[in-house]
Write an enzyme that holds these catalytic residues in place. Sequence first.
Site, PDB file in Angstrom:
ATOM      1  N   LYS A  38       3.855 -20.255  47.985  1.00 29.29           N
ATOM      2  CA  LYS A  38       2.879 -19.581  47.122  1.00 29.29           C
ATOM      3  C   LYS A  38       3.600 -18.476  46.344  1.00 29.29           C
ATOM      4  CE  LYS A  38      -0.461 -16.635  48.711  1.00 29.29           C
ATOM      5  NZ  LYS A  38      -0.560 -15.488  47.814  1.00 29.29           N
ATOM      6  N   ASP A  66      -0.373 -18.446  42.598  1.00 36.78           N
ATOM      7  CA  ASP A  66      -1.496 -17.578  42.991  1.00 36.78           C
ATOM      8  C   ASP A  66      -1.531 -16.332  42.104  1.00 36.78           C
ATOM      9  OD1 ASP A  66      -3.626 -16.566  44.448  1.00 36.78           O
ATOM     10  OD2 ASP A  66      -2.338 -15.682  45.984  1.00 36.78           O
ATOM     11  N   LYS A  68      -4.342 -15.488  40.466  1.00 35.77           N
ATOM     12  CA  LYS A  68      -5.736 -15.025  40.514  1.00 35.77           C
ATOM     13  C   LYS A  68      -6.222 -14.580  39.141  1.00 35.77           C
ATOM     14  CE  LYS A  68      -5.575 -13.591  45.398  1.00 35.77           C
ATOM     15  NZ  LYS A  68      -4.169 -13.501  45.769  1.00 35.77           N
ATOM     16  N   ASP A  71     -10.285 -12.810  33.764  1.00 32.43           N
ATOM     17  CA  ASP A  71     -10.403 -12.275  32.402  1.00 32.43           C
ATOM     18  C   ASP A  71     -11.543 -13.005  31.695  1.00 32.43           C
ATOM     19  OD1 ASP A  71      -9.715 -11.047  29.878  1.00 32.43           O
ATOM     20  OD2 ASP A  71      -7.690 -10.798  30.683  1.00 32.43           O
ATOM     21  N   THR A 122      -9.396 -11.228  51.677  1.00 25.95           N
ATOM     22  CA  THR A 122      -9.494 -10.988  53.121  1.00 25.95           C
ATOM     23  C   THR A 122      -9.160  -9.539  53.489  1.00 25.95           C
ATOM     24  OG1 THR A 122      -7.342 -12.023  53.198  1.00 25.95           O
ATOM     25  CG2 THR A 122      -9.164 -13.307  54.031  1.00 25.95           C
ATOM     26  N   ARG A 218       3.436 -12.603  56.591  1.00 27.23           N
ATOM     27  CA  ARG A 218       4.205 -11.685  57.444  1.00 27.23           C
ATOM     28  C   ARG A 218       4.552 -12.223  58.832  1.00 27.23           C
ATOM     29  NH1 ARG A 218       0.640  -6.728  55.486  1.00 27.23           N
ATOM     30  NH2 ARG A 218      -0.605  -8.523  54.827  1.00 27.23           N
TER      31      ARG A 218
HETATM   32  O1  C5P Z   1       0.074 -13.304  56.141  1.00 29.20           O
HETATM   33  P1  C5P Z   1       0.081 -12.209  55.110  1.00 29.20           P
HETATM   34  O2  C5P Z   1      -0.998 -11.190  55.309  1.00 29.20           O
HETATM   35  O3  C5P Z   1       1.438 -11.586  54.918  1.00 29.20           O
HETATM   36  O4  C5P Z   1      -0.262 -12.973  53.737  1.00 29.20           O
HETATM   37  C1  C5P Z   1      -0.423 -12.243  52.560  1.00 29.20           C
HETATM   38  C2  C5P Z   1      -0.656 -13.221  51.425  1.00 29.20           C
HETATM   39  O5  C5P Z   1      -1.988 -13.770  51.493  1.00 29.20           O
HETATM   40  C3  C5P Z   1      -0.507 -12.533  50.084  1.00 29.20           C
HETATM   41  O6  C5P Z   1       0.305 -13.373  49.271  1.00 29.20           O
HETATM   42  C4  C5P Z   1      -1.915 -12.458  49.562  1.00 29.20           C
HETATM   43  O7  C5P Z   1      -1.968 -12.568  48.159  1.00 29.20           O
HETATM   44  C5  C5P Z   1      -2.570 -13.686  50.199  1.00 29.20           C
HETATM   45  N1  C5P Z   1      -4.037 -13.661  50.166  1.00 29.20           N
HETATM   46  C6  C5P Z   1      -4.822 -12.818  50.932  1.00 29.20           C
HETATM   47  N2  C5P Z   1      -6.194 -12.857  50.842  1.00 29.20           N
HETATM   48  C7  C5P Z   1      -6.767 -13.705  50.011  1.00 29.20           C
HETATM   49  C8  C5P Z   1      -5.994 -14.554  49.229  1.00 29.20           C
HETATM   50  C9  C5P Z   1      -4.630 -14.513  49.354  1.00 29.20           C
HETATM   51  O8  C5P Z   1      -4.302 -12.011  51.692  1.00 29.20           O
HETATM   52  N3  C5P Z   1      -8.085 -13.787  49.967  1.00 29.20           N
END
Ligand code: C5P
Length: 242
Positions: A38, A66, A68, A71, A122, A218
Amino acid sequence: MQLLREPKDRIIFPLDFPDYNSAKKYIEILRGHIGLFKVGLELFVKEGPEILKLISKAGKAKIFLDLKFHDIPETVRGAMKSANALSAEFITVHCDEGRKLLEAAVETASGKTKVLAVTVLTSLSREGLKEMGMREEFQDPLKLVLHRAGIAKSAGCAGVVCSGLEASFVRKEFGNDFIIVTPGIRPSWSVIKNDDQQRIVTPSDAIKAGADYIVVGRPIRTAKDPVDAVKRIAEEIEKALK
Ligand code: C5P
């Protein structure tokens, strides 16, 4: 459910890195062990399409762009036209500007690129939604996710991005022919310092809830052995699918 050959095909690794070289290192380590890389704002703003070319050249993993988009519909249409040259499997647009934006994205996406709608990040909790001015009913992330997923489906989006806490409700409401991508994944063994994710679940719970794909950043990136971490996650997915 999507037709995915192996559990690892369901793992999306976000290349949340500041530059080409650090992303390249992980592309080389993880290609062949995951389904998609991604590419988000941080890396794309710095390196542009070159990074996508690098992923394509490395092979063995698809591209999830990604960015997002968020606009006016005409601008999203233009962005999607530019994105069509990048051979992404998935591309994301925000849900919160309504149907016209989503329709513009779906109408313009070409070939194999599927449009996924981001429902509610999230990292947002009930308090965050309240602060943003959501009326009481939609301060409940689940209600807002279902509401927005309904708009996304009727606008023709291939699926949504939502947390594992909402995935089962989305699956139940919108059926199997709707892709669910779930970020905010934390295996039971992962320890993340100063974690900003709020609505988190384990890989197993996300898959059991009906997620087709999970985004795991992470927990893999900070693991001593990222390939081993990915393998453990794939095993967990396999068990959850049984
Ligand atoms: O697992 P970790 O928290 O490191 O993942 C972070 C990734 O998940 C980021 O690239 C973030 O953009 C993506 N993400 C998110 N919540 C969303 C959509 C994508 O955290 N609703």
